[in-house]
Design an enzyme around this catalytic site. Structure first.
Site, PDB file in Angstrom:
ATOM      1  N   PHE A 183     -11.381  23.060  -9.407  1.00 49.96           N
ATOM      2  CA  PHE A 183     -10.434  22.101  -9.961  1.00 49.96           C
ATOM      3  C   PHE A 183     -11.162  20.877 -10.500  1.00 49.96           C
ATOM      4  O   PHE A 183     -12.176  20.451  -9.970  1.00 49.96           O
ATOM      5  CB  PHE A 183      -9.461  21.660  -8.864  1.00 49.96           C
ATOM      6  CG  PHE A 183      -8.587  20.520  -9.274  1.00 49.96           C
ATOM      7  CD1 PHE A 183      -7.391  20.758  -9.917  1.00 49.96           C
ATOM      8  CD2 PHE A 183      -8.964  19.206  -9.036  1.00 49.96           C
ATOM      9  CE1 PHE A 183      -6.581  19.713 -10.312  1.00 49.96           C
ATOM     10  CE2 PHE A 183      -8.163  18.158  -9.430  1.00 49.96           C
ATOM     11  CZ  PHE A 183      -6.973  18.413 -10.064  1.00 49.96           C
ATOM     12  N   ASP A 225       0.866  -1.178   0.000  1.00 48.16           N
ATOM     13  CA  ASP A 225       0.000   0.000   0.000  1.00 48.16           C
ATOM     14  C   ASP A 225       0.906   1.233   0.000  1.00 48.16           C
ATOM     15  O   ASP A 225       2.112   1.136   0.252  1.00 48.16           O
ATOM     16  CB  ASP A 225      -0.888  -0.042   1.244  1.00 48.16           C
ATOM     17  CG  ASP A 225      -1.805   1.168   1.351  1.00 48.16           C
ATOM     18  OD1 ASP A 225      -2.335   1.587   0.313  1.00 48.16           O
ATOM     19  OD2 ASP A 225      -1.966   1.692   2.465  1.00 48.16           O
ATOM     20  N   ASN A 275      -8.481  -1.283   4.351  1.00 47.41           N
ATOM     21  CA  ASN A 275      -8.555  -1.513   2.902  1.00 47.41           C
ATOM     22  C   ASN A 275      -7.452  -2.442   2.402  1.00 47.41           C
ATOM     23  O   ASN A 275      -7.472  -2.862   1.245  1.00 47.41           O
ATOM     24  CB  ASN A 275      -8.492  -0.181   2.145  1.00 47.41           C
ATOM     25  CG  ASN A 275      -7.231   0.598   2.450  1.00 47.41           C
ATOM     26  OD1 ASN A 275      -6.827   0.707   3.608  1.00 47.41           O
ATOM     27  ND2 ASN A 275      -6.591   1.134   1.444  1.00 47.41           N
ATOM     28  N   ASP A 276      -6.493  -2.776   3.255  1.00 48.34           N
ATOM     29  CA  ASP A 276      -5.412  -3.683   2.863  1.00 48.34           C
ATOM     30  C   ASP A 276      -5.619  -5.106   3.381  1.00 48.34           C
ATOM     31  O   ASP A 276      -4.817  -5.991   3.096  1.00 48.34           O
ATOM     32  CB  ASP A 276      -4.067  -3.160   3.397  1.00 48.34           C
ATOM     33  CG  ASP A 276      -3.764  -1.760   2.917  1.00 48.34           C
ATOM     34  OD1 ASP A 276      -3.923  -1.497   1.714  1.00 48.34           O
ATOM     35  OD2 ASP A 276      -3.397  -0.911   3.747  1.00 48.34           O
ATOM     36  N   THR A 329      -2.486   1.009  -4.538  1.00 48.93           N
ATOM     37  CA  THR A 329      -2.996   2.076  -3.685  1.00 48.93           C
ATOM     38  C   THR A 329      -4.349   2.561  -4.161  1.00 48.93           C
ATOM     39  O   THR A 329      -4.651   2.516  -5.358  1.00 48.93           O
ATOM     40  CB  THR A 329      -1.996   3.262  -3.643  1.00 48.93           C
ATOM     41  OG1 THR A 329      -2.555   4.327  -2.888  1.00 48.93           O
ATOM     42  CG2 THR A 329      -1.691   3.764  -5.047  1.00 48.93           C
TER      43      THR A 329
END
Length: 1226
Positions: free
Chosen positions: A554, A409, A841-842, A690
């Site tokens: 943006f 990650d 999330n990993d 990632t």
């Protein structure tokens, strides 16, 4: 706003249709009885493998998957049959029960930790509406359809539809670090119709809306459903849903209706399953055990046939001396047949020590102790956090020495997830470096470097650090350009101010914006508050209020944002963005500033910093009013709105004046570039997976040396369709092929020895490291492209292309995609993989890999709890693999080679004896010796070897990463090495038996005493066997400690002591045999002759190969020994790249949130809690200041191949030179 459409089935993946054929989900709010009929999952989660009832059967089932355990269970049953067993069952039962119990205790402890974690989560409290009143419930008791209330800074209990919030217009803010690793805030908004209920518990309790939505799936960024309420239907999408694992921020309270609970939540759908992990050595041992069992059966079969012939021809004539058992028929042929069949099982028991159960006991103990050595390593202790490395499992240590792929990650794993304002360029002058006043050279920051004191500013932040005092001096003397620069930072953003405990705090959509606004604040330009039509800042203690006319927000195509402000009747546009975008829109009269600033940008980018350019433009009222009217028309257009808005923005964002540039550092963790460099030198491929944006991932890739200037190209795959992704991957494969062809035509890159920097040395095999080879291609692939790349039709093409790339970065990937990439490599490459991460999330990636490593960082402990090893920092992975992993693999392989050798040497003596005892299954050795051989006489030396031995020390293990490579090819223990050990044992047993047999056959002592009896002969062979295997392990031991001496020579003493004690004290059957033998010269002559015949060839073989074909390990060990003899400290310096290595300017290296900002919400007023005090000078403008639905267009930047400095190849010092030549094979 209302529509009657139903969610399409395309949003559900194939895995989501698994349960009960469910194709859609129907939920009614506050109606448990209605929802119960669908049997939806409750909110209880379970990550543990066992319960109290299932632990024993499941754990035994897992353990008996090891064929050796099952084999010894069968053996134990055979030993309980008196007719065929010549050994007591205790010899097998005790070790078997011991290894099962030891493993069970370890597994129980590991699972207990998971139970504790589950209990902590399931017992969290939540406020649930029951009959219009709030009741405190545990998370585990929450059900689908329940309405719950959440407070600020609380974790979200389940996937929920937002109903109402404390913020205006139903807005709320969440942090999704547990889901995607991003710490920037995200905005969610409930339906305005439900937002009207506020926090009226009675109204919300009476809410009876019915939801029809998709089934549970793992898509984090997509949700489709329809809410039907009061006769109307409302479309639901992902912006109206908050997911389990998110944290509520800057929102006092909110109410939500549970849609998915427990295992159905998107977080749990992405978590993956807990898998039973076994090492490659375990799998190889299973295969070897099968081979050994067949070898054992073949020996038993041979002995059975031979016994049948012997009994038929000879044995039947000796029934008076050796009577047959009553079970045996009297007929000679039938009797011989029955005896032979019984002998088959008898030899199966006698020869079983060829695979002793003590092997697995020893393996478990060695792994257990090795785990403590990892836990106790002070070099992997992080003093700042007070945490150390921890082995959370004890079964995978040697696998750490065989890693080929690392999947990492980014956020929180490679980086600290902290953005810092590092340097800037203002008005052609660069700020941020510390300059030596005498030499004019740039000084490196050291621990003792004193930062600027900002305490005179009442709003300063103590944690903000800046070291160049000249910038603060320029602010204090009111340099106009410097003031304009910081005013732009304080005004041009979408940051929201908040006040907590009397302290001003900022909530930004990205950490980059927060860092810029924070920098302006500390230099005296404090952003105070905003309204839909004004921005208030304090400039050096004086309040300034600006009228906000427009925000040009943006997006990923524009790569810039602007604000148009009015103060004192003066209109000005402030703009910040990527350098190439800003430079295209500058005036033509500022060439000097542009060139100087570009030099600074190149310098910043070369240091891996994230850059932005700042520019301003003064506007007149007539031009602006005309532009505003045309902008409004474009904003209201129904056709090609985005294109028209972009064209309008281009009109005003031009002819700007350059102010300067900022340089932000996404701080890498300490030692990350060095660690990655060393791991790459060790032949390990590192992939970064990632959830962060593409540009951010690329910048970090350069910072940590995954991407370098030496690469021929950085290839980006970012297509959205299957065909486009296939085309891009095809081009990538062609580019790699062309690069290889060009290298072939040119003879390949020049091989330069990194030790001597000469070509000839390497060509003659004299260098230590592989040559530096420039070039190579890096791959960056986006998550939406990865969806297609992982399709069965494309995964082979993707794998072929990616595996040939020097570096691979996968960005914007979901947790499940991370696991799928790991599984792809595992399945097709058959390589040992390691996944490392720090967030929830990993978890799926960590569970999928052979080895999972959790970083105990800022994103919770979910990754650590799911991991096999935990580390405080990424840099410790270098030591974990190159030192502990390599040592563990080296020790385990040497242990197994020796163990099989000594047991073949021991067991096959029985086989040779069978030729001289009529194949009667008579044992050569004393039964006590057979029981004690592996338990006491040879256990301690081999355990010491497996725990403490090392070929080179830790310093040299890190200095020479190529020492790690033998593990990739299983060079130290494989089928060939096993056969070598087995043949060595076979040869040893043959010499051990035949030499004493020839000596003692018909032998007599000088006094005329016979020396050829069975017990004396068995004692002599046993004694010589102990001496030989002890001498062999003394030769095998490379690292001598007091413990090695104690165990090796102590084992010899233990043998003689136990032999005399068991025979003389306890009256063993072999009493006096060894004593009788030892008083005769024959014994000592036989012992010396046998030991010489067995040890001298081994010494000659090893000396030959060390002298003629030394491995890298041999040469490093020689260097280490010479250094020790000279008693001097090595002055060698490790070869590692600088963390600030210069690289070419990366045009995409801008610091921004790479998605549309909050501009539209700010100017509409929806994001505001309240309007600041009225100002009669300002009129409230219409919301015309942002882009709407800007689309992302595929982009493929080609990285320029500008060459580095001519001394680039020599930027780093080489490892210490080692004497002599070597063979790369270890």
């Amino acid at each position: 706003m209302a529509r009657q459409s139903r969610p399409t089935s395309s949003t559900s993946t194939a895995s989501t249709r698994r349960r009960r054929g469910e194709t859609e989900r129907r939920i009614r709010a506050n109606d448990r009885e209605f929802n119960a009929q669908f049997h939806y999952a409750n909110n209880y989660i379970k990550t543990s493998k066992y319960s109290v009832l299932t632990f024993l059967p499941l754990n035994l089932f897992e353990q008996f998957q090891r064929l050796a355990n099952f084999y010894f269970l069968c053996l134990l049953v055979l030993q309980m049959i008196p007719a065929i067993s010549s050994l007591t069952p205790v010899t097998t039962a005790v070790p078997l029960i011991g290894v099962l119990a030891l493993t069970a205790v370890k597994d129980a402890y590991d699972d207990y930790q998971r139970h504790v974690s589950d209990s902590q989560v399931n017992n969290r409290k939540s406020l649930t509406l029951r009959n219009g009143k709030l009741v405190e419930d545990k998370w585990a008791q929450v059900q689908v359809g329940d309405v719950i209330r959440m407070e600020n800074d609380q974790f979200v209990a389940a996937d929920m539809l937002l109903l109402s919030t404390s913020e205006p217009n139903g807005l709320c803010y969440i942090e999704t670090a547990e889901l995607d690793g991003e710490t920037n805030l995200k905005c969610r908004q409930c339906l305005l119709e439900t937002a009207e209920m506020g926090q009226d518990d009675a109204r919300i309790g009476a809410f009876n809306g019915e939801i029809l939505c998709e089934t549970p799936n793992n898509l984090l960024n997509k949700f489709e459903g329809v809410l039907t309420w009061q006769g109307k239907s409302y479309a639901l999408d992902n912006d109206k849903v908050v997911l389990r694992g998110c944290v509520l921020r800057n929102t006092q309270w909110c109410y939500g209706m549970v849609i998915f609970a427990g295992k159905d939540t998107k977080l749990m759908q992405n978590s993956g399953k807990t898998k039973f992990k076994r090492t490659s050595i375990d799998r190889l041992l299973n295969f070897i055990i099968i081979g050994i069992v067949f070898f054992l059966l073949s020996m038993c079969l041979f002995c059975t046939i031979a016994c049948g012939f012997w009994e038929t021809i000879t044995g039947r004539h000796f029934q008076i001396y050796l009577p047959w058992d009553k079970l045996v028929p009297t007929d000679p042929t039938e009797g011989a047949t029955v005896i032979a069949l019984l002998v088959f099982f008898s030899y199966a028991i006698v020869l079983n020590t060829v695979v002793p159960i003590s092997l697995y006991v020893s393996v478990e103990v060695i792994r257990f102790v090795q785990s403590f050595l990892i836990n106790w390593d002070e070099h992997m202790y992080h003093e700042k956090s007070g945490t150390s490395a921890k082995a959370r499992t004890t079964t995978l240590n040697e696998e750490l020495g065989q890693i080929e792929y690392i999947f990492s990650d980014k956020t929180g794993t490679l980086t600290q997830n902290i953005m810092t304002f590092n340097k800037c360029s203002i008005g052609e002058k660069c700020y941020g470096d510390i300059i030596d006043e005498q030499t004019g050279e740039v000084l490196e920051l050291a621990e003792g470097t004193v930062p600027i004191d900002f305490s005179a500013n009442p709003d300063y932040e103590p944690e903000f650090k800046f070291y160049d005092k000249s910038l603060l001096e320029a602010v204090r003397r009111k340099d106009e350009t410097v003031h304009s620069f910081f005013k732009l930072l304080a005004l041009c953003h979408t940051v929201m101010p908040d006040e907590k405990s009397g302290r001003l705090e900022y909530q930004a959509q990205s950490p980059d914006e927060a860092a810029l606004v924070s920098a302006a604040r500390n230099f005296g330009f404090v952003f105070k508050e905003r309204s839909p039509n004004s921005i208030t800042i304090d400039v050096m203690g004086e309040r300034e209020v600006y009228e906000l006319l427009c925000i040009l927000d943006f997006n990923n195509v524009r790569k810039r944002m602007s604000v148009i402000l009015r103060k004192d009747g003066k209109l000005r546009l402030f703009c910040k963005g990527a350098d190439n975008v800003i430079y295209e829109r500058l005036k033509n009269n500022s060439d000097s500033r542009k060139i100087k600033t570009q030099d600074h940008l190149n310098k910043f980018a070369g240091e891996g910093l994230r850059t932005l350019c700042l520019a301003v433009r003064d506007l007149d009222d007539d031009f602006f009013n005309d532009w505003k009217n045309r902008h409004q028309a474009a904003a209201l257009s129904l056709d090609n709105r985005d294109e028209k808005l972009d064209a309008i923005y281009e009109e005003i964002e031009k002819d700007m004046e350059l102010l300067g540039a900022t340089a932000i550092e996404d701080k890498l963790q300490d030692g990350v570039p060095q660690a990655i460099s060393k791991l790459a030198q060790a032949g390990i491929k590192i992939w970064v997976l990632t959830g962060d944006k593409q540009e951010t991932a690329i910048n970090i890739g350069y910072s940590c040396q995954l991407l370098t200037d030496d690469m021929a190209e950085v290839f980006i795959v970012d297509a959205h369709t299957f065909e486009e992704v296939e085309l891009q991957l095809g081009k990538l494969k062609d580019a790699i092929g062309n690069l290889e062809k060009s290298d072939g035509v040119n003879g390949g890159p020049t091989a330069v020895s990194v030790v001597t920097f000469s070509e000839s040395d390497y060509q003659h095999g004299c260098s230590v490291e592989e040559p530096e080879i420039s070039g190579g291609i890096a791959l960056v692939i986006n998550g939406h492209s990865l969806v297609h790349a992982l399709h069965p039709k494309l995964e082979k093409l993707f794998l072929e292309a990616a595996s040939q790339c020097k570096s691979v970065i996968c960005c914007r990937v979901t947790p499940l995609q991370k696991a799928m990439v790991v599984e792809l490599i595992k399945k097709n490459k058959h390589a040992v993989t390691l996944a490392i991460g720090d967030g929830a999330n990993d978890v799926s990636m960590i569970k999928a890999a052979h080895i999972g490593v959790g970083i105990s960082g800022q994103e919770g402990m979910q990754a650590v709890l799911a991991s096999d090893y935990s580390l405080p920092q990424f840099r410790f992975l270098e030591r974990l693999l190159l030192v502990h992993g390599r040592w563990s693999y080296f020790r385990m392989c040497k242990f197994l080679r020796y163990f099989f050798y000594k047991n073949f040497a021991f067991t096959l003596c029985h086989f040779w004896f069978a030729f001289f005892c009529g194949f009667s299954a008579q044992t050569l050795f004393d039964p006590i010796f057979i029981s004690f051989y592996n338990l006491f006489y040879t256990a301690l030396p081999v355990m010491s070897l497996g725990v403490f031995d090392q070929d080179v020390n830790d310093k040299n293990s890190l200095s020479y990463p190529k020492l790690y490579t033998p593990g990739h090819q299983d060079l130290l223990f494989n089928k060939k090495e096993f056969l070598k050990s087995a043949m060595h044992g076979f040869f040893t047993s043959c010499i051990l038996f035949l030499v004493p047999y020839g000596t003692y056959l018909d032998g007599v002592s000088p006094k005329g005493h016979a020396l050829s009896d069975h017990m004396l002969f068995g004692s002599v062979v046993a004694t010589i066997l102990i001496i030989v295997v002890t001498a062999q392990i003394a030769l095998d031991t490379a690292y001598w400690t007091w413990w090695s001496h104690f165990t090796i020579w102590g084992s010899l003493c233990i043998y003689f002591a136990f032999t005399f004690i068991t025979n003389y004290v306890f009256g063993g059957s072999y009493v006096g045999s060894l004593s009788k033998a030892m008083i005769e010269p024959t014994f000592w002559f036989t012992t010396i002759l046998t030991v010489t015949l067995l040890i001298v060839p081994v010494l000659a073989w090893r000396f030959y190969f060390v002298d003629v074909k030394p491995t890298l390990s041999d040469r490093v060990r020689l260097k280490q020994r010479l250094e020790s003899l000279r008693s001097r400290q090595s002055q060698d310096i490790l070869r590692t790249p600088s963390a600030r290595r210069t690289r070419r300017s990366i045009r995409s290296g801008y610091a921004f949130a790479h998605q549309e900002g909050f501009g539209r919400l700010i100017t509409s007023g929806k994001i505001m809690r309240k309007i600041p005090r009225p100002n009669t000078d300002f009129s409230f403008p219409l919301s015309f200041g942002s882009t709407i639905g800007a689309s992302l267009s595929p982009r493929k930047p080609v990285v320029a191949t500008s060459s580095s400095s001519s001394a680039g190849a020599f930027n780093n010092l080489a490892p210490p030179e080692i004497p002599g030549g070597f063979n790369e094979q270890s």
